[in-house]
Structures are given as structure tokens and as C-alpha cells.
Design a protein around this motif. Structure first.
Motif, PDB file in Angstrom:
ATOM      1  N   TRP A  57       0.728  -1.223   0.023  1.00  0.00           N
ATOM      2  CA  TRP A  57      -0.001   0.163  -0.062  1.00  0.00           C
ATOM      3  C   TRP A  57       0.861   1.307  -0.044  1.00  0.00           C
ATOM      4  O   TRP A  57       0.304   2.517  -0.212  1.00  0.00           O
ATOM      5  N   ASN A  58       2.007   1.060   0.241  1.00  0.00           N
ATOM      6  CA  ASN A  58       2.919   2.292   0.169  1.00  0.00           C
ATOM      7  C   ASN A  58       3.456   2.893  -1.097  1.00  0.00           C
ATOM      8  O   ASN A  58       4.000   3.828  -1.681  1.00  0.00           O
ATOM      9  N   LEU A  59       2.611   1.991  -2.303  1.00  0.00           N
ATOM     10  CA  LEU A  59       2.779   2.460  -3.632  1.00  0.00           C
ATOM     11  C   LEU A  59       1.790   3.419  -3.790  1.00  0.00           C
ATOM     12  O   LEU A  59       1.704   4.506  -4.627  1.00  0.00           O
ATOM     13  N   GLU A  60       0.702   3.608  -3.003  1.00  0.00           N
ATOM     14  CA  GLU A  60      -0.369   4.637  -3.198  1.00  0.00           C
ATOM     15  C   GLU A  60      -0.164   5.940  -1.839  1.00  0.00           C
ATOM     16  O   GLU A  60      -0.634   6.893  -1.863  1.00  0.00           O
ATOM     17  N   SER A  61       0.533   5.488  -0.826  1.00  0.00           N
ATOM     18  CA  SER A  61       0.327   6.272   0.361  1.00  0.00           C
ATOM     19  C   SER A  61       1.501   6.011   1.406  1.00  0.00           C
ATOM     20  O   SER A  61       2.021   4.965   1.334  1.00  0.00           O
ATOM     21  N   ASN A  62       1.852   6.842   2.161  1.00  0.00           N
ATOM     22  CA  ASN A  62       2.681   6.776   3.474  1.00  0.00           C
ATOM     23  C   ASN A  62       1.908   5.937   4.251  1.00  0.00           C
ATOM     24  O   ASN A  62       0.807   6.221   4.675  1.00  0.00           O
ATOM     25  N   MET A  63       2.654   5.009   4.795  1.00  0.00           N
ATOM     26  CA  MET A  63       1.904   3.910   5.946  1.00  0.00           C
ATOM     27  C   MET A  63       2.441   3.968   7.119  1.00  0.00           C
ATOM     28  O   MET A  63       3.759   3.728   7.309  1.00  0.00           O
ATOM     29  N   LYS A  95       7.799  14.600  15.731  1.00  0.00           N
ATOM     30  CA  LYS A  95       8.985  13.842  15.308  1.00  0.00           C
ATOM     31  C   LYS A  95       8.808  14.069  13.652  1.00  0.00           C
ATOM     32  O   LYS A  95       9.881  14.054  13.066  1.00  0.00           O
ATOM     33  N   PHE A  96       7.643  14.025  13.197  1.00  0.00           N
ATOM     34  CA  PHE A  96       7.487  14.425  11.732  1.00  0.00           C
ATOM     35  C   PHE A  96       6.604  15.417  11.186  1.00  0.00           C
ATOM     36  O   PHE A  96       5.533  15.124  10.786  1.00  0.00           O
ATOM     37  N   PRO A  97       7.113  16.424  11.595  1.00  0.00           N
ATOM     38  CA  PRO A  97       6.111  17.686  11.311  1.00  0.00           C
ATOM     39  C   PRO A  97       6.105  17.805   9.833  1.00  0.00           C
ATOM     40  O   PRO A  97       4.802  18.441   9.481  1.00  0.00           O
ATOM     41  N   GLN A  98       6.812  17.185   9.021  1.00  0.00           N
ATOM     42  CA  GLN A  98       6.604  17.559   7.529  1.00  0.00           C
ATOM     43  C   GLN A  98       5.312  16.714   7.110  1.00  0.00           C
ATOM     44  O   GLN A  98       4.804  17.091   6.113  1.00  0.00           O
ATOM     45  N   TYR A  99       4.669  16.081   7.956  1.00  0.00           N
ATOM     46  CA  TYR A  99       3.430  15.148   7.629  1.00  0.00           C
ATOM     47  C   TYR A  99       2.249  15.813   8.192  1.00  0.00           C
ATOM     48  O   TYR A  99       1.154  15.383   7.987  1.00  0.00           O
ATOM     49  N   ARG A 100       2.270  16.903   8.888  1.00  0.00           N
ATOM     50  CA  ARG A 100       1.274  17.292   9.699  1.00  0.00           C
ATOM     51  C   ARG A 100       0.539  17.958   8.994  1.00  0.00           C
ATOM     52  O   ARG A 100      -0.811  18.077   9.172  1.00  0.00           O
ATOM     53  N   ASN A 101       0.631  18.535   7.574  1.00  0.00           N
ATOM     54  CA  ASN A 101      -0.602  19.062   6.677  1.00  0.00           C
ATOM     55  C   ASN A 101      -1.086  18.045   5.716  1.00  0.00           C
ATOM     56  O   ASN A 101      -1.713  18.439   4.621  1.00  0.00           O
ATOM     57  N   SER A 102      -0.407  16.640   5.824  1.00  0.00           N
ATOM     58  CA  SER A 102      -0.877  15.664   4.958  1.00  0.00           C
ATOM     59  C   SER A 102      -2.284  15.200   5.119  1.00  0.00           C
ATOM     60  O   SER A 102      -2.839  15.378   6.040  1.00  0.00           O
ATOM     61  N   ASP A 103      -2.780  15.028   3.756  1.00  0.00           N
ATOM     62  CA  ASP A 103      -4.325  14.369   3.981  1.00  0.00           C
ATOM     63  C   ASP A 103      -4.083  12.998   4.650  1.00  0.00           C
ATOM     64  O   ASP A 103      -3.340  12.312   4.476  1.00  0.00           O
ATOM     65  N   LEU A 104      -5.082  12.829   5.683  1.00  0.00           N
ATOM     66  CA  LEU A 104      -4.841  11.795   6.636  1.00  0.00           C
ATOM     67  C   LEU A 104      -6.131  10.858   6.435  1.00  0.00           C
ATOM     68  O   LEU A 104      -7.274  11.013   6.355  1.00  0.00           O
ATOM     69  N   TYR A 105      -5.692   9.638   6.373  1.00  0.00           N
ATOM     70  CA  TYR A 105      -6.782   8.241   6.309  1.00  0.00           C
ATOM     71  C   TYR A 105      -6.716   7.660   7.365  1.00  0.00           C
ATOM     72  O   TYR A 105      -5.251   7.246   7.598  1.00  0.00           O
ATOM     73  N   LEU A 106      -7.566   7.019   7.894  1.00  0.00           N
ATOM     74  CA  LEU A 106      -7.503   6.076   9.312  1.00  0.00           C
ATOM     75  C   LEU A 106      -8.253   4.805   8.543  1.00  0.00           C
ATOM     76  O   LEU A 106      -9.457   4.788   8.025  1.00  0.00           O
ATOM     77  N   ALA A 107      -7.453   3.612   8.760  1.00  0.00           N
ATOM     78  CA  ALA A 107      -7.806   2.351   8.177  1.00  0.00           C
ATOM     79  C   ALA A 107      -7.547   1.174   9.157  1.00  0.00           C
ATOM     80  O   ALA A 107      -6.647   1.271  10.030  1.00  0.00           O
ATOM     81  N   GLY A 108      -8.395   0.042   8.938  1.00  0.00           N
ATOM     82  CA  GLY A 108      -7.937  -1.093   9.868  1.00  0.00           C
ATOM     83  C   GLY A 108      -9.142  -2.108   9.709  1.00  0.00           C
ATOM     84  O   GLY A 108     -10.003  -1.946   8.803  1.00  0.00           O
TER      85      GLY A 108
END
Length: 483
Positions: free
Chosen positions: A112-118, A160-173
Motif C-alpha cells: 500500500w505504500n505504492l499509494e500512500s505513506n503507511m 517527530k514528523f512535522p513534515q506530515y502534519r499537513n498531509s491528507d490523513l486516512y484512518l484504516a483497519g
């Protein structure tokens, strides 16, 4: 300056472990990892309560893209309650690698990291490498505390990863994450209402074979009968004497009736021992180690009426055994910055002996929480492998239809086949409403043809297609996959 702040923080902390796990950790290379890997991996601990010495272990895989920040961030949890997102989600289902038969890692072409940061997190504490120095944290765990801890995890992880603070966020499980994920989303939406904060950019929720309403989700009698797995007589016993919901609730309350014990025994006899309730189609692993584990799980799960998410599904029948061996290797744990405090237990897929979850939480109805999330116009994907008997496809479809009716959502797409390439991958239906004069998809139900309880494990190509189109805001493709 950062170093001095780190040292000062350690001196103020009453827990030495706080110092050893404060840093974000880059994985230089995993043992047996293939060469020419272009994406970065990180793993380590995030402190969620320094006073208790409580920390959650994470594994973060950046997107395999020229610019990972151009891709969304997806947070993944497995269920249980008490099962590992590292072992199941990352290494068995949709992470970048899987242990091969020679002990080396094999690249997963459907990662799934082909589509998103996981971002995979072992939650709650007591699961996998996550832990607390306060024993009561392991014995008083519940849905509310888990959601609060996961929210704190995010707030600290973004430091620790402030560069991802503005990323679109998805929750999955999947599975019991049908409790974890909606409750975390609810806390995020409430957090976003606070003043002077940086809001979470929550864009969507995806739940696979989720436990949502115990009165509906786990009722498998009709499903088993329609697949020829139980007899007409047993179907009638489940209808009239003890259904699956009653059996689980009686177990939770420690008072199993003679009627339910009779039906449970009959179910075991008719279905047989050598079948995995996660998947009716695929064989079991026949290695000696796996046989011993199967006997352990079988004895445990017959007693508990096959409690949700305590056994692995079987795609490659022996993959779980190889993951089990790989994550217990000292050099692997060192590379992943795991088990840095030398836990008094070994890593395992599910932490039944070290985590005492308040099992009454299984009876909580999550449908009202999903309704509130949908009212905030957060899209939800409910997907279901059609060979799972733990949480059958029929039951998840029923819940999706109930949500659509309750919220008066309109059918954006009629029920019909969706495709993975040129093959029918399952059947789906999408619901939505008019937002600013435009019809928007809010709720999608999709079955996965031939899929099991852990869909990405048994149906990796279909799962990646479903995930990718959801991130792009599309319903499952009705013809060839969307380019």
C-alpha cells in the motif's frame, strides 16, 4: 539546541525509558531486505504517558514515490482486541516486505505504500512491542483508553514528523479496528473544534470486515449454511437456541449456558477442526511449528467461541509462521529499534497473556459513531472478504444499508460488479448526498471476491485497487482500473 532539550527532558523525566525511546529512528536496512529500495522506513516508540512509562511502537513506511509528501498518510490498526499491526498489517498484508522461505525479505508488489505513506502502530499497550511500566495499563485496557492513547500518539508523532502534519490523513483497519478507528476519528473531529490548534486533515476512513454492532456483525449462521458448512439442523439450532451474538455475550460475561455450549460443540463437530474461520477456501499450514500453534489456538478459540481476530487467515498458509520467526530475531529487533527495554515477553501476533482488555466493549454499538462521522462529510469505505465467517460479508452489507437509510443517503451507484484490471473483484454500492450542489460519495460498501477476514492477505491485488481508488475519491472501478 535539540540535543540539550533532549537531555533536559530526560533529566526531568522520572522514567529512564522515556529517554531511550524519545527519538525517531531511521531504519538503515532490515535483515534480508532486497537491494535498491528507494523509500525510507522508520520505527521506534512514541511516549503517550511519561509518568506511567507508556509507549506505543510504530513502523512508518514512506510512499514509494519521487516526493512522498505528495501522497497522503494512512494510519493502520489491526484488531483483536490485542493483535499486532506490525505482524498482521505490515508483514502479512500490505507492507513493503514479507519473509520468504529462505528467511530473507521479499518485496510485496501490492504494498500500500505504492499509494500512500503507511503508519502501522501496535495498539493498545501490551500488544507486540508496545508496553507500559505501569502494570494496571495492561489490565484495565478498553476502547476509551485506546482511543485517547492513539490520539496522544498522533500528537507526539507529528512532533517527530512535522513534515506530515499537513498531509491528507486516512484512518484504516480491520476486524476489531471497527471499534478503534471510528472512536479515534471521533476524538480527532472533537479535537479539531478546539481553538488555536492545528487540525487533523482527516479525509476518509476504510474498514475491512469490521466489528461494528455485535448484534449484527458476527451472526454467521445463514452464511455458514449457505456455504454448506453447517447442516439444516444446526442452522435451526442457531436460530432458535443460541445465535453467535448470544454465545459471545455469554462468554464475555463468564456465564455460558448449556444451550450455547451445546450449539458451540455442534458447530465445532460439523465444521471440523482443520478449518480457519477467517477463510473457508484456503488450506492450513502443515509445518510442525504451525501445527503446534494451530493446536494452541484451536483449544483457546473453541473455548471462547472463536473470538474475533485471534487466528491468522491463510493466503500463503505458512507466511504467519515465517513472520513469527522473523520478528523474534534479535538482529531484526535491533534494526527496527524494537524491544529496547528488553520486555519480559517475546513478540507475538496477539497478546492475550499480557493484555487484559475489557471484553464488555465488544458489545458497544459503533454505528452511531459512524453516523456522526458521515455527518461531518468524512467518506467511509466498508469492505468485506466474502469467505470470512467471523464477520460475514452479508452482515457488513446490512450495516452499510442501515447507515444509508438512517442518514437518507442516495444511491450514487447501484449495486454492481467492480473490477481489478479485467477481472470482477467483487460487488459494490456507493451512497452519498448533495454538498454545495454536487453529489458526493460518502459511504461505500464493497465485497471482495474470494477474500478472507484479512482481505489484503488473501486478495492483495484487489485490496490495492480498492485502496487506491478510495484515496483518489472514486468508488470502486466499474470497468478497467482507473489510470
Amino acid at each position: 539546541m535539540v540535543l540539550w532539550f533532549f537531555i533536559f527532558s530526560c533529566l526531568l523525566s522520572s522514567s529512564l525509558f522515556f529517554c531511550s525511546i524519545l527519538r525517531a529512528e531511521l531504519i538503515t536496512s532490515l535483515p534480508g531486505q532486497p537491494s535498491n529500495i528507494t523509500f525510507k522506513q522508520y520505527s521506534g516508540y512514541i511516549v503517550t504517558d511519561a509518568h506511567h512509562g507508556r509507549a506505543l511502537f510504530y513502523y512508518f513506511v514512506e510512499a514509494e514515490a519521487q516526493n512522498p509528501l505528495s501522497r497522503p498518510l494512512t494510519f493502520w490498526l489491526n484488531g483483536g482486541p490485542g493483535c499486532s499491526s506490525l505482524g498482521y498489517g505490515a508483514f502479512m498484508e500490505h507492507g513493503p516486505f514479507q519473509p520468504g522461505r529462505d528467511g530473507n525479505l521479499v518485496k510485496n508488489k501490492y504494498s500500500w505504500n505504492l499509494e500512500s505513506n503507511m503508519l502501522y502502530v501496535e495498539s493498545p499497550v501490551g500488544v507486540g512491542f508496545s508496553y507500559s511500566n505501569t502494570s494496571s495499563d495492561h489490565f484495565n485496557s478498553n476502547d476509551t483508553k485506546t482511543a485517547q492513547d492513539n490520539l496522544r500518539f498522533f500528537l507526539e508523532w507529528f512532533k517527530k514528523f512535522p513534515q506530515y502534519r499537513n498531509s491528507d490523513l486516512y484512518l484504516a483497519g480491520e476486524s476489531y479496528a471497527g471499534h478503534y478507528i471510528p472512536q479515534l476519528a471521533d476524538l480527532m473531529l472533537k479535537y479539531n473544534k478546539k481553538k488555536n490548534i492545528r487540525a487533523f486533515k482527516l479525509k476518509g476512513i476504510a474498514l475491512g470486515n469490521p466489528l461494528l454492532d455485535i448484534d449484527i456483525s458476527i451472526d454467521a449462521a445463514e452464511f455458514l449454511w449457505s456455504h454448506g458448512a453447517i447442516s439444516d439442523d444446526l442452522l435451526e439450532m442457531k436460530r432458535s437456541i443460541c445465535n453467535d451474538t448470544r454465545a459471545i455475550l455469554e462468554y464475555i460475561n463468564g456465564n455460558v449456558s448449556k444451550e450455547c455450549a451445546l450449539v458451540n460443540d455442534a458447530t465445532g463437530e460439523e465444521m471440523g477442526d482443520d478449518i480457519d474461520s477467517s477463510d473457508l477456501l484456503l488450506p492450513i499450514c502443515l509445518s510442525e511449528n504451525a501445527k503446534q500453534q494451530m493446536v494452541f489456538f484451536r483449544n483457546k478459540l473453541v473455548t471462547t467461541h472463536k473470538k474475533i481476530d485471534k487466528r491468522a487467515a491463510i493466503g500463503d498458509p505458512c507466511l504467519t509462521e515465517r513472520i513469527y520467526m522473523y520478528l523474534r530475531r534479535p538482529e531484526v529487533q535491533k534494526a527496527m529499534h524494537a524491544n529496547t527495554t528488553h520486555l519480559p515477553r517475546t513478540w507475538d501476533f496477539c497478546s492475550g497473556s499480557t493484555l487484559k482488555y475489557q471484553m464488555q466493549n465488544l458489545a458497544s454499538n459503533i454505528m452511531p459513531t459512524l453516523s456522526e462521522i458521515l455527518k461531518h462529510h468524512i467518506p467511509i469505505l466498508l469492505f468485506s472478504g466474502d469467505q470470512d465467517t467471523k464477520i460475514p460479508v452479508t452482515q457488513t452489507r446490512t450495516i452499510a444499508n442501515m447507515l444509508a437509510r438512517e442518514l437518507k443517503l442516495i444511491a450514487i451507484e447501484r449495486h454492481g460488479p467492480w473490477y481489478d484490471g479485467d477481472q470482477i473483484a467483487g460487488w459494490s454500492q456507493s451512497f452519498g448526498g448533495s454538498i454545495s450542489g454536487k453529489n458526493v460519495t460518502l459511504l461505500t460498501f464493497a465485497s471482495v471476491r474470494g477474500g478472507a477476514h484479512e482481505v489484503p492477505f488473501t486478495s492483495p491485488s484487489q485490496a490495492l485497487t480498492l485502496f487506491g481508488t478510495f484515496l483518489k475519491g472514486y468508488p470502486p472501478p466499474r470497468a478497467n482500473a482507473i489510470a
